[in-house]
Scaffold this motif. Structure first.
Motif, PDB file in Angstrom:
ATOM      1  N   ASP A 106      -4.944  15.152  20.514  1.00 48.28           N
ATOM      2  CA  ASP A 106      -4.513  13.754  20.389  1.00 48.28           C
ATOM      3  C   ASP A 106      -4.597  13.246  18.957  1.00 48.28           C
ATOM      4  N   LYS A 109      -7.576  13.446  13.412  1.00 48.80           N
ATOM      5  CA  LYS A 109      -8.866  12.786  13.213  1.00 48.80           C
ATOM      6  C   LYS A 109      -9.851  13.296  14.259  1.00 48.80           C
ATOM      7  N   SER A 110      -9.419  13.393  15.506  1.00 48.88           N
ATOM      8  CA  SER A 110     -10.280  13.941  16.563  1.00 48.88           C
ATOM      9  C   SER A 110     -10.660  15.374  16.245  1.00 48.88           C
ATOM     10  N   GLY A 113     -12.808  15.961  13.221  1.00 45.58           N
ATOM     11  CA  GLY A 113     -14.133  15.428  13.554  1.00 45.58           C
ATOM     12  C   GLY A 113     -14.881  16.306  14.531  1.00 45.58           C
ATOM     13  N   ASN A 114     -14.196  16.752  15.584  1.00 47.65           N
ATOM     14  CA  ASN A 114     -14.874  17.485  16.659  1.00 47.65           C
ATOM     15  C   ASN A 114     -15.159  18.939  16.325  1.00 47.65           C
ATOM     16  N   VAL A 134     -13.279  11.073   6.927  1.00 51.50           N
ATOM     17  CA  VAL A 134     -13.693  11.663   8.205  1.00 51.50           C
ATOM     18  C   VAL A 134     -14.491  12.955   8.020  1.00 51.50           C
ATOM     19  N   THR A 138     -18.231  12.816   9.537  1.00 48.08           N
ATOM     20  CA  THR A 138     -18.553  13.626  10.719  1.00 48.08           C
ATOM     21  C   THR A 138     -19.569  14.714  10.372  1.00 48.08           C
ATOM     22  N   ARG A 249       0.077   9.608  19.123  1.00 53.72           N
ATOM     23  CA  ARG A 249      -1.097  10.485  19.164  1.00 53.72           C
ATOM     24  C   ARG A 249      -0.787  11.902  19.645  1.00 53.72           C
ATOM     25  N   PHE A 283     -12.435  17.671  26.830  1.00 58.29           N
ATOM     26  CA  PHE A 283     -11.093  17.113  26.605  1.00 58.29           C
ATOM     27  C   PHE A 283     -10.251  17.483  27.809  1.00 58.29           C
TER      28      PHE A 283
ATOM     29  N   ASP B 106      -9.233   8.286  26.156  1.00 58.05           N
ATOM     30  CA  ASP B 106      -8.232   9.175  26.754  1.00 58.05           C
ATOM     31  C   ASP B 106      -8.753   9.906  27.983  1.00 58.05           C
ATOM     32  N   LYS B 109     -13.711  12.500  30.920  1.00 57.56           N
ATOM     33  CA  LYS B 109     -14.237  13.805  30.520  1.00 57.56           C
ATOM     34  C   LYS B 109     -14.580  13.764  29.030  1.00 57.56           C
ATOM     35  N   SER B 110     -13.680  13.195  28.226  1.00 62.41           N
ATOM     36  CA  SER B 110     -13.972  13.057  26.794  1.00 62.41           C
ATOM     37  C   SER B 110     -15.210  12.188  26.578  1.00 62.41           C
ATOM     38  N   THR B 281     -14.684   6.923  13.880  1.00 60.29           N
ATOM     39  CA  THR B 281     -14.699   8.058  12.962  1.00 60.29           C
ATOM     40  C   THR B 281     -14.017   9.285  13.545  1.00 60.29           C
ATOM     41  N   LYS B 282     -14.154   9.497  14.851  1.00 58.40           N
ATOM     42  CA  LYS B 282     -13.666  10.747  15.438  1.00 58.40           C
ATOM     43  C   LYS B 282     -12.519  10.549  16.422  1.00 58.40           C
ATOM     44  N   PHE B 283     -11.945   9.367  16.479  1.00 55.30           N
ATOM     45  CA  PHE B 283     -10.909   9.087  17.481  1.00 55.30           C
ATOM     46  C   PHE B 283      -9.959   8.073  16.867  1.00 55.30           C
ATOM     47  N   ASN B 284      -8.670   8.178  17.218  1.00 58.33           N
ATOM     48  CA  ASN B 284      -7.716   7.244  16.617  1.00 58.33           C
ATOM     49  C   ASN B 284      -7.006   6.391  17.656  1.00 58.33           C
ATOM     50  N   PRO B 287      -2.774   6.285  23.067  1.00 61.12           N
ATOM     51  CA  PRO B 287      -1.389   5.909  22.728  1.00 61.12           C
ATOM     52  C   PRO B 287      -1.027   4.500  23.222  1.00 61.12           C
TER      53      PRO B 287
END
Lengths: 404, 404
Positions: A106, A109-110, A113-114, A134, A138, A249, A283, B106, B109-110, B281-284, B287
């Motif tokens: 998605d 950035k995710s 970061g992840n 980031v 992170t 995304r 995810f 999203d 689970k995330s 920081t880790k997610f944008n 949608p």
């Protein structure tokens, strides 16, 4: 009492864009007539292309009938998209990447970061300065402030390209074309990094989110164009800037199957396996309709429409470059990147130039120091506004320069 | 050489659904005419509702013109959705939650996976057994196998509801209505957990992904219906099962502003601040078009359509419950949950019953032992197939039981 991850307390506040917003708000309040042009934030402005819009409508209709409805998809992304990605972004360019090595996500950035979830806390991590925040934030979240974080200082002297580390570094984040400096690495430069990583058994986290803006076929668009990169690099790609997906995304990450690590007990483990385990566990896949939209980017119409968008932004970049160079500015980027990184004139620091540009020209940019201490005295402009507004903005800067 | 997070190596392989798939494939190969009915996986089958489909088409059109195009949105979600959520899910039920406390995401689970980013590695973490595997796997990824992970054993004796921990526990994952057992907690039961958490300064991670299936208003749909929960609980909500968003991906997490923690140095820090920092920081963001779809779930038409879907699944659950009970099965769930948790008959273990059901009835379910050792001897069926197929499946089980 339960405990938190106290590394979070070591993060700096992310004041950059909020400070900019506050300054612009204050200026607008005291200058109600001012026609402010924003060349600051790295967000696109052109709408999604017709091929993408059609794919979205079609797939939305599929979701509305029982026969074609799709529930959970594969966490790694649908095969149709992974195959389209592989074919166009890699196979056609002669790069050896298979659909199984692609993880649809998605956003970069995710993923940037992840990715740290997989990495040990004992690693020495190198990050360029200036940098997309980031990577640093992170890393701080994971390992805390530590002498295991090394900043690779970039400056006018090294053309804002980092030099190879002289001391031990286990992991390095590289982003080319670069945000914020707009610089690129030639094939030779990137090859030295891959060779360094192979010799030192280091991992390169390569952010190629801006590869679509490269205009010169001799500049690598993927690190996997370099011999040996499959054994030392993970690559992050995004549809955000290339196809205008910042609000939609979609991104993907490439983890080659021969990228291996030796554990403390001497076992060989694949990072592809680890990332797959991470994504399958934390995810649940990118929305089906968004994956159909991304697939449409690879259709003949989608490719052509994407190129028109990129060309339009790159014309803005050229306007900014020429306008600034004609008036004696020292600058980087803007040739293979939507970012122009300029040296603030007259010895101004980043925030002084921000205020100057806002007050005299009613233009908003981003102070370079917001991307790290080494960005002090520099400033980022972006090519994502309209052609008309970009021309207008550069005209204002030109008039200012002529009268100074 | 660079190092990995070796906790990943301690994870069990997630063989459950791949083993099921392989067994079904083998059976199909040797029984080509068999009409197999799947009551195994927890994925919905009804299409998105008309209100949701319309909202998607409208917002897709917005993305196709320059004037209404939306790029990056707020990482926390758009105000229009956070306000719709607050109004319908909380304010109308008299629950004190503000839009600022909602983080749109999203998928649960995330969020249930990523929430661990905020938590210290020294916590003692309690997880029920049987359990939705994500809580356990993501805890293992973070802290590794450790005596700091405590399993709260559920069984027929305690009605598959965990008892309060007798020893120190800092963090507990609770999911009600429960996956996989379908059990619910009454207001009194949930109150004892909140009181326990407040006294012990523990954190409850409350997964309410199935709250929409609750048919009895006396059963809490949110932990924030319980006095004091704002000081000890984070709640996870999802559109996946309630509105059929498993392929669309939207969820939200509630982090109340007064949920505080004291750091090692005695400082008071808000988890709301920490989660906001993590997500920024880790997610944008989710949608835009998906957020418009979620907003449409809260329209009058959307609410009614959602109810029709849930009613339809719950009729299936009732068919399964009645059919099994009529033939002497001991079972849990299915009254306020799409999951029916049954005791395998005749002393069969979970996989024996799986094979038995597949061979004799051509029905696929999920072995309880796949959710933890305490699930051995139990079996999960889901209400997400069509009414017709569910009736057919239960008829087959009934015929089998009559002849045994």
């Amino acid at each position: 009492m339960f405990q938190i991850n106290e590394h979070y307390l070591q993060l700096g506040e992310s004041y950059l864009f909020s400070t900019i917003a506050r300054k612009v708000e204050q200026f607008s309040a005291t200058h109600p007539g001012a026609d402010i042009i924003r060349l600051g934030i790295g967000d696109v402005t052109l709408p999604l292309s017709p091929a993408v819009i059609s794919a979205l409508h079609r797939s939305v209709d599929e979701m509305g009938t029982k026969e074609s409805f799709r529930g959970y998809g594969p966490e790694q992304g649908y095969a149709f998209l992974r195959e389209a990605i592989t074919e166009t972004d890699f196979r056609k360019r002669g790069i050896n990447i298979s659909p199984a090595e692609i993880f649809v996500s998605d956003g970069s950035k995710s993923d940037t970061g992840n990715i740290g979830d997989l990495l040990g806390e004992g690693n020495v991590v190198a990050i360029t300065d200036p940098v997309y925040p980031v990577y640093l934030d992170t890393t701080l979240m994971r390992i805390g402030r530590s002498d295991r974080i090394r900043l690779l200082r970039c400056s006018g002297e090294n053309g804002f390209l980092p030099e190879l580390p002289q001391e031990r570094v286990d992991i390095v984040y590289l982003c080319y074309p670069n945000n914020p400096t707009g610089t690129v690495m030639t094939r030779e430069e990137l090859t030295t990094w891959v060779d360094w990583a192979l010799v030192n058994e280091s991992l390169i986290l390569f952010d190629a989110a801006y590869e679509a803006f490269i205009r010169d076929e001799s500049i690598p668009r993927s690190i996997y164009e370099i011999e040996g990169a499959r054994r030392c690099a993970i690559e992050f790609r995004s549809f955000s800037k290339s196809a205008g997906f910042t609000g939609l995304r979609c991104s993907y990450t490439v983890v080659p199957e021969e990228l291996m690590v030796i554990t403390h007990s001497g076992e060989s483990v694949s990072l592809h396996y680890l990332w797959n385990r991470r994504q399958s566990t934390k995810f649940n896949g990118t929305p089906y309709i968004i994956q159909r939209a991304a697939e449409a980017v690879y259709s003949p119409a989608g490719q052509q429409e994407m190129q028109v968008m990129i060309d339009s932004y790159m014309e803005n970049a050229a306007v900014i470059r020429k306008g600034l160079m004609d008036h004696g500015y020292t600058l980087y980027g803007g040739e293979h990147s939507p970012y122009i990184w300029l040296q603030c004139p007259d010895g101004l620091d980043s925030w002084q130039f921000f205020d100057h540009l806002l007050e005299k020209c009613h233009i908003v940019g981003t102070p370079g120091v917001g991307f790290g201490a080494a960005g002090e005295g520099y400033f980022r402009l972006t090519a994502f506004n309209s052609a008309e507004r970009t021309v207008e903005a550069i005209g204002r800067i030109a008039r200012l320069s002529s009268t100074r």
